[in-house]
Design an enzyme around this catalytic site. Structure first.
Site, short mmCIF file in Angstrom:
data_model
loop_
_atom_site.label_atom_id
_atom_site.label_comp_id
_atom_site.label_asym_id
_atom_site.label_seq_id
_atom_site.Cartn_x
_atom_site.Cartn_y
_atom_site.Cartn_z
N ARG A 101 -1.71 -6.19 -8.07
CA ARG A 101 -0.57 -7.05 -7.58
C ARG A 101 -0.37 -8.00 -8.86
NH1 ARG A 101 -3.52 -7.82 -2.28
NH2 ARG A 101 -5.09 -7.07 -3.65
N HIS B 215 1.06 -1.01 0.09
CA HIS B 215 -0.05 0.15 -0.08
C HIS B 215 0.90 1.37 -0.05
CE1 HIS B 215 -3.26 -2.56 2.35
NE2 HIS B 215 -3.48 -2.52 1.00
N SER C 143 -3.04 -7.62 2.54
CA SER C 143 -3.46 -7.52 4.27
C SER C 143 -3.90 -8.84 4.56
CB SER C 143 -4.65 -6.72 4.30
OG SER C 143 -4.37 -5.34 4.02
N LYS D 121 -18.33 -6.18 6.02
CA LYS D 121 -17.09 -6.84 6.30
C LYS D 121 -16.73 -6.96 7.67
CE LYS D 121 -14.09 -6.68 1.97
NZ LYS D 121 -12.79 -6.21 1.61
P1 ADP Z 1 -9.93 -3.45 -1.11
O1 ADP Z 1 -10.47 -4.40 0.36
O2 ADP Z 1 -10.33 -2.42 -1.60
O3 ADP Z 1 -9.49 -4.56 -1.90
P2 ADP Z 1 -7.15 -3.40 0.23
O4 ADP Z 1 -6.92 -2.64 1.36
O5 ADP Z 1 -6.96 -4.90 0.19
O6 ADP Z 1 -8.53 -2.85 -0.35
O7 ADP Z 1 -6.33 -2.71 -0.96
C1 ADP Z 1 -6.30 -1.52 -1.54
C2 ADP Z 1 -5.73 -1.08 -2.78
O8 ADP Z 1 -4.29 -1.62 -2.67
C3 ADP Z 1 -6.32 -2.16 -3.71
O9 ADP Z 1 -6.43 -1.39 -5.04
C4 ADP Z 1 -5.20 -3.29 -3.86
O10 ADP Z 1 -5.17 -4.13 -5.11
C5 ADP Z 1 -4.11 -2.43 -3.69
N1 ADP Z 1 -2.90 -3.36 -3.27
C6 ADP Z 1 -3.08 -4.10 -1.83
N2 ADP Z 1 -1.86 -4.70 -1.74
C7 ADP Z 1 -1.07 -4.20 -2.75
C8 ADP Z 1 0.38 -4.92 -3.08
N3 ADP Z 1 0.90 -5.62 -2.50
N4 ADP Z 1 0.79 -4.32 -4.40
C9 ADP Z 1 -0.16 -3.50 -5.29
N5 ADP Z 1 -1.24 -2.97 -4.75
C10 ADP Z 1 -1.85 -3.48 -3.94
#
Ligand code: ADP
Length: 159
Positions: A91, A17, A129, A41
């Protein structure tokens, strides 16, 4: 001044992030990190904990990054923030289908908006996460997955 919005659950914030936030700051002047308060959630970290972790992780960027909680539709949050630009991270190709669908659905609700996809450094691509939470639940070391500034707080919230 260009303002972008980076929305997500951030449960909790990871190095992936933060890498997206740094890249986003090369494109916009100000980045609003929108932390989703989603009643459907059940997060591991409360909204307040997720905000505190994100604020700590974003301290180095000063006033260029603002952390704001939101609920409801992303397009409404964008309008509230006076922004038309959403930043999302990719990702792997597996993220793409869902992200494309969301971007198109959002655009149909708010035609002026654009979704900008950024990719992380390859070594962060596997970090999510979900991985952090699994490792935490099993008593493992997450220091390679989350910003070092948030580690202590993360353990305090969980132990
Ligand atoms: P959501 O629950 O909306 O998917 P997240 O908190 O999991 O939200 O992630 C927020 C954003 O960050 C999303 O666009 C996700 O694809 C991106 N993201 C999460 N981890 C990574 C990573 N390791 N590399 C690139 N983008 C990431």
């Amino acid at each position: 001044m260009k303002t972008g919005v980076y929305p997500g659950s951030f449960d909790p914030v990871t190095l992936g992030h933060v890498d997206i936030i740094e890249r986003g700051l090369k494109i916009v002047d100000k980045l609003v990190v929108g932390i989703l308060n989603n009643s459907a959630k059940t997060p591991m970290f409360s909204l307040d904990e997720r905000i505190r972790l994100m604020k700590t992780a974003c301290e180095p960027y000063g006033e260029r990054v603002e952390i704001v909680a939101f609920s409801g539709l992303l397009v409404d949050f964008l309008k509230e923030q006076d922004s038309t630009k959403v930043i999302r991270g990719l990702r792997a190709v597996t993220d793409f289908e869902y992200e494309l669908q969301m971007a198109q659905a959002n655009r149909s609700l708010y035609p002026e908006m654009e979704t900008i996809f950024l990719t992380t450094r390859a070594e962060y691509a596997y970090i999510s996460s979900t991985v952090v939470k699994d490792v935490l639940r099993n008593g493992g070391d997450v220091s390679h997955f989350v910003p070092s500034s948030t580690l202590e707080m993360l353990y305090k919230f969980r132990r």
